[in-house]
Write a protein that holds these residues in place. Sequence first.
Motif, PDB file in Angstrom:
ATOM      1  N   GLU A 118       1.007   3.940   2.223  1.00 30.40           N
ATOM      2  CA  GLU A 118       1.178   3.748   3.684  1.00 30.40           C
ATOM      3  C   GLU A 118       2.628   2.830   3.603  1.00 30.40           C
ATOM      4  O   GLU A 118       3.435   3.759   4.596  1.00 30.40           O
ATOM      5  CB  GLU A 118       0.383   3.640   4.428  1.00 30.40           C
ATOM      6  CG  GLU A 118      -1.485   4.286   3.904  1.00 30.40           C
ATOM      7  CD  GLU A 118      -2.095   4.097   2.868  1.00 30.40           C
ATOM      8  OE1 GLU A 118      -2.809   5.103   2.815  1.00 30.40           O
ATOM      9  OE2 GLU A 118      -1.220   3.173   2.251  1.00 30.40           O
ATOM     10  N   SER A 144       0.814  -1.099   0.269  1.00 27.36           N
ATOM     11  CA  SER A 144       0.263   0.188   0.480  1.00 27.36           C
ATOM     12  C   SER A 144       0.554   1.043   0.099  1.00 27.36           C
ATOM     13  O   SER A 144       1.648   0.881   0.737  1.00 27.36           O
ATOM     14  CB  SER A 144      -0.846  -0.075   1.729  1.00 27.36           C
ATOM     15  OG  SER A 144      -0.482   0.305   2.722  1.00 27.36           O
ATOM     16  N   ALA A 199       5.995   4.629   4.648  1.00 24.48           N
ATOM     17  CA  ALA A 199       6.392   3.710   6.437  1.00 24.48           C
ATOM     18  C   ALA A 199       8.029   3.446   5.557  1.00 24.48           C
ATOM     19  O   ALA A 199       9.539   3.855   5.995  1.00 24.48           O
ATOM     20  CB  ALA A 199       5.871   3.316   6.297  1.00 24.48           C
TER      21      ALA A 199
END
Length: 283
Positions: free
Chosen positions: A65, A63, A69
């Motif tokens: 996200e 994803s 990260a």
Amino acid sequence: MMDGELGAFLRSRREALRPGQVGLPEGVRRRTPGLRRAELATLAQVSVEYLTRLEQGRDTRPSPEILAALADALRLDDADRQHLQELASVNHRQQLCAGERSAVSRTVRPEVRALLEALRDRPAYLLNRLGDVLAWNETFDRLARPLGLLDGAHPNLVWFVFTDERAREYFPDWAELADQQVTELHGLRRGDPATDAFAERLGRTVGAPFMSRWQRRPVAVRSTGVRWLRHPEVGPLRLAYETLDVADDQQRLVVQLPADAASAEALDRLLGRRPGGLRSVAG
């Protein structure tokens, strides 16, 4: 298609990152260069199992996200972040499928040839994404032919740098030049099977000097800079270079300029011109 490239890219960046760079103790018993998987997983707040799947190529679509990260945890620069996003995009297969890339261009448009000739006072040459030297002006011919770069019917800059011993003799900053050539080759790769085949041939020919660089997967291409040259006829030269993309052709036009007054005078001598005919960049 670049099968497994997402995982290989993540692994290369993890192994290049020292624990001290992210505030972790270096330790004395590390069998793995750089960060351990568990350390990266903790920093990115993902599971070790999921990170393992990514690095082994069993998951190619994390994803946004998770991508962010991982990029933050790995301290990626802008070029690496962009490359990571390309590798893991939702349209991964469509974007990086080999069939979507045009064949390596070896055709030079008349307009580009005219531009090369218009740059008659400056060495200029045209490359494709494999580093083939497709065309050049007379000034570059006078500069490069004594080096051996233009030997043969199909000169290639990358191949010359890594396989010809004269390259190490004539370029005092050979290691930096070699890094740059691999970075450009990798940065323009993007699923091109011809690039992979070229890299495989070059790796078989020269081994570690090329493969150690290729496996680091550098992608941050520099379009300008200064290169030292120990010319066999006129001695030391410092040449600034500017790289311009040729629209729609996946080709690059490189123009060189003397970086100081001494180099301008040496280039004048090489070209048989009146001293002072060329100006240095600094001048």
